[in-house]
Design a protein around this motif. Structure first.
Motif, PDB file in Angstrom:
ATOM      1  N   THR A  75       0.846  -1.183   0.000  1.00  0.00           N
ATOM      2  CA  THR A  75       0.000   0.000   0.000  1.00  0.00           C
ATOM      3  C   THR A  75       0.886   1.238   0.000  1.00  0.00           C
ATOM      4  OG1 THR A  75      -1.824   1.110   1.132  1.00  0.00           O
ATOM      5  CG2 THR A  75      -0.133   0.129   2.508  1.00  0.00           C
ATOM      6  N   ARG A  76       0.259   2.423   0.072  1.00  0.00           N
ATOM      7  CA  ARG A  76       1.004   3.674   0.208  1.00  0.00           C
ATOM      8  C   ARG A  76       0.361   4.479   1.324  1.00  0.00           C
ATOM      9  NH1 ARG A  76       0.898   5.472  -4.803  1.00  0.00           N
ATOM     10  NH2 ARG A  76      -0.708   7.068  -4.579  1.00  0.00           N
ATOM     11  N   PHE A  77       1.181   4.875   2.289  1.00  0.00           N
ATOM     12  CA  PHE A  77       0.651   5.578   3.447  1.00  0.00           C
ATOM     13  C   PHE A  77       1.766   6.400   4.083  1.00  0.00           C
ATOM     14  CE2 PHE A  77       2.532   1.699   4.856  1.00  0.00           C
ATOM     15  CZ  PHE A  77       3.053   1.940   6.115  1.00  0.00           C
ATOM     16  N   SER A  78       1.380   7.317   4.977  1.00  0.00           N
ATOM     17  CA  SER A  78       2.332   8.165   5.684  1.00  0.00           C
ATOM     18  C   SER A  78       2.167   7.991   7.183  1.00  0.00           C
ATOM     19  CB  SER A  78       2.130   9.644   5.316  1.00  0.00           C
ATOM     20  OG  SER A  78       2.410   9.873   3.951  1.00  0.00           O
ATOM     21  N   VAL A  79       3.297   8.090   7.895  1.00  0.00           N
ATOM     22  CA  VAL A  79       3.298   8.028   9.353  1.00  0.00           C
ATOM     23  C   VAL A  79       4.071   9.224   9.872  1.00  0.00           C
ATOM     24  CG1 VAL A  79       3.987   6.712  11.389  1.00  0.00           C
ATOM     25  CG2 VAL A  79       3.191   5.514   9.339  1.00  0.00           C
ATOM     26  N   ARG A  80       3.508   9.900  10.882  1.00  0.00           N
ATOM     27  CA  ARG A  80       4.167  11.045  11.497  1.00  0.00           C
ATOM     28  C   ARG A  80       4.343  10.783  12.988  1.00  0.00           C
ATOM     29  NH1 ARG A  80       3.720  17.422  10.746  1.00  0.00           N
ATOM     30  NH2 ARG A  80       4.407  18.109  12.802  1.00  0.00           N
ATOM     31  N   ASN A  81       5.587  11.003  13.475  1.00  0.00           N
ATOM     32  CA  ASN A  81       5.905  10.810  14.883  1.00  0.00           C
ATOM     33  C   ASN A  81       6.883  11.919  15.269  1.00  0.00           C
ATOM     34  OD1 ASN A  81       6.311   9.760  17.457  1.00  0.00           O
ATOM     35  ND2 ASN A  81       7.889   8.322  16.768  1.00  0.00           N
ATOM     36  N   THR A  82       6.362  13.097  15.606  1.00  0.00           N
ATOM     37  CA  THR A  82       7.205  14.262  15.865  1.00  0.00           C
ATOM     38  C   THR A  82       6.987  14.793  17.275  1.00  0.00           C
ATOM     39  OG1 THR A  82       5.552  15.793  14.956  1.00  0.00           O
ATOM     40  CG2 THR A  82       7.206  14.928  13.437  1.00  0.00           C
ATOM     41  N   ARG A  83       7.996  15.504  17.763  1.00  0.00           N
ATOM     42  CA  ARG A  83       7.935  16.067  19.110  1.00  0.00           C
ATOM     43  C   ARG A  83       7.589  17.550  19.111  1.00  0.00           C
ATOM     44  NH1 ARG A  83      12.459  12.698  18.904  1.00  0.00           N
ATOM     45  NH2 ARG A  83      12.276  10.841  20.224  1.00  0.00           N
ATOM     46  N   SER A  84       7.312  18.090  17.939  1.00  0.00           N
ATOM     47  CA  SER A  84       6.949  19.507  17.850  1.00  0.00           C
ATOM     48  C   SER A  84       6.039  19.713  16.651  1.00  0.00           C
ATOM     49  CB  SER A  84       8.201  20.389  17.720  1.00  0.00           C
ATOM     50  OG  SER A  84       8.888  20.101  16.508  1.00  0.00           O
ATOM     51  N   GLY A  85       5.381  20.876  16.623  1.00  0.00           N
ATOM     52  CA  GLY A  85       4.493  21.176  15.502  1.00  0.00           C
ATOM     53  C   GLY A  85       3.161  20.468  15.616  1.00  0.00           C
TER      54      GLY A  85
END
Length: 362
Positions: free
Chosen positions: A212-222
């Motif tokens: 598949t195509r997907f995005s993952v975000r794991n950030t400490r700001s914003g």
């Protein structure tokens, strides 16, 4: 003919191909030695009444069965490590027994008979095979600095697109593909391979797919600070969390997402509700753009700071809490700066080379 043993029990559920590989390994051992060793290890784990009945039938089927079993039982009692381990739960006994044979085999090799060596091979066989299965076939780490994006092609044809300030640790095994995302944001275009599921680990979230195509975000700001966001652009993914928070009517520890859907999760609260994100929204960051939807000004500035230096200062908490909406170019902080007085009740105050965002005077 000696009875062929069944494979020893394992704490892990196996796929069919994995069981076949282990069965092939066991088939190379002497059938009588393998059966006797297997029964000894299984009895330590504890047999059900039906299994005990099968064991007694196996002993009675041939005098050699009892002789081989007694020989291995005596060997087990003589090994110096059999009493070295502290008491363990039933489910751990088999794994520990195989482990200690692997550890002591080299030291005891001169004293062991051929049958004892076979016992060590059978007892340690599952552990050794598990170790072989969990040995990486490919491993690599990738990273981007602030303001940088990077496209990466993996050995199986899958692709990564790393956003600014992102780290990804890629490891392929014989039965699975795994990516750890300790920081940042990435898009995954996964090459379909049902025999080797693709898993992304980000914070408390586990995302598993086949292709598949997907995005993952794991950030400490914003945006979504401290949370993990998942957006699916194509195909289907399963998202799970290790959160120990109690599930409610609006919360679960697992969710299936399809194209255009998204969710946000964290370790404290588990999975958030599934949203209809849309594939256009999911691709914005790769185009260098961001959408703010009633976003606090302080959060918007932190999002810009992930991509470049932000020389805008906010000291007033009330100004920092003002909400802003709109689509902006992450590479054009100057355009965002000029727009602020047009969309919020603020003005820009310049002093000593610093631009402060302050409340407008009425």
């Amino acid at each position: 003919m000696p009875h062929r043993p069944t494979p020893p029990s394992s704490p892990h559920r196996l796929h069919t191909d994995e069981a076949d590989e282990h069965s092939a390994f066991m088939a190379q051992q002497d059938p009588l030695d393998a059966a006797a060793a297997d029964w000894l290890v299984r009895r330590q784990d504890g047999l059900t009444p039906e299994e005990e009945r099968q064991f007694q039938l196996w002993l009675a089927a041939d005098d050699r069965h009892a002789q081989a079993f007694q020989q291995f039982e005596r060997l087990w009692q003589r090994l110096p490590t059999t009493s070295a381990l502290p008491p363990a739960p039933v489910k751990q006994k088999v794994a520990q027994s195989r482990w200690r044979f692997g550890e002591t085999l080299n030291a005891w090799l001169p004293q062991l008979s051929a049958a004892a060596i076979a016992f060590a091979m059978v007892s340690g066989g599952w552990w050794g095979w598990e170790q072989w299965r969990d040995t990486p076939t490919f491993t690599e780490s990738y990273a981007t600095v602030r303001g940088q994006q990077k496209k990466i092609r993996l050995p199986d044809g899958s692709q990564l697109w790393l956003d600014t300030t992102t780290r990804a640790e890629v490891t392929y095994y014989r039965d699975r593909r795994e990516v750890k995302l300790p920081e940042g944001q990435a898009q995954f275009a996964v090459q379909p391979d049902p025999d080797h599921p693709f898993t992304v680990l980000a914070g408390a979230v586990r995302v598993t797919v086949v292709g598949t195509r997907f995005s993952v975000r794991n950030t400490r700001s914003g945006l979504h600070e401290g949370d993990v966001g998942v957006v699916v652009e194509q195909g289907h993914v399963r998202v799970a969390t290790s959160s120990k928070a109690p599930a409610s009517a609006h919360q679960s520890s697992m969710a299936d997402l399809t194209a255009g859907q998204s969710l946000v999760a964290n370790a404290m609260n588990g999975l958030g509700p599934v949203q209809q994100e849309g594939t256009v929204q999911a691709a914005l960051w790769r185009e260098g753009r961001v959408n703010f939807d009633n976003t606090p000004l302080a959060v918007a500035l932190a999002e810009f700071a992930r991509y470049s230096d932000v020389r805008l200062l906010v000291r007033d908490p009330q100004v920092a809490a003002l909400r802003i909406s709109g689509s902006f170019d992450l590479r054009r902080l100057d355009a965002f700066e000029r727009a602020l007085p047009q969309v919020l009740p603020v003005r820009l105050h310049n002093a000593d080379g610093v631009t402060e965002i302050v409340a407008s005077r009425i």
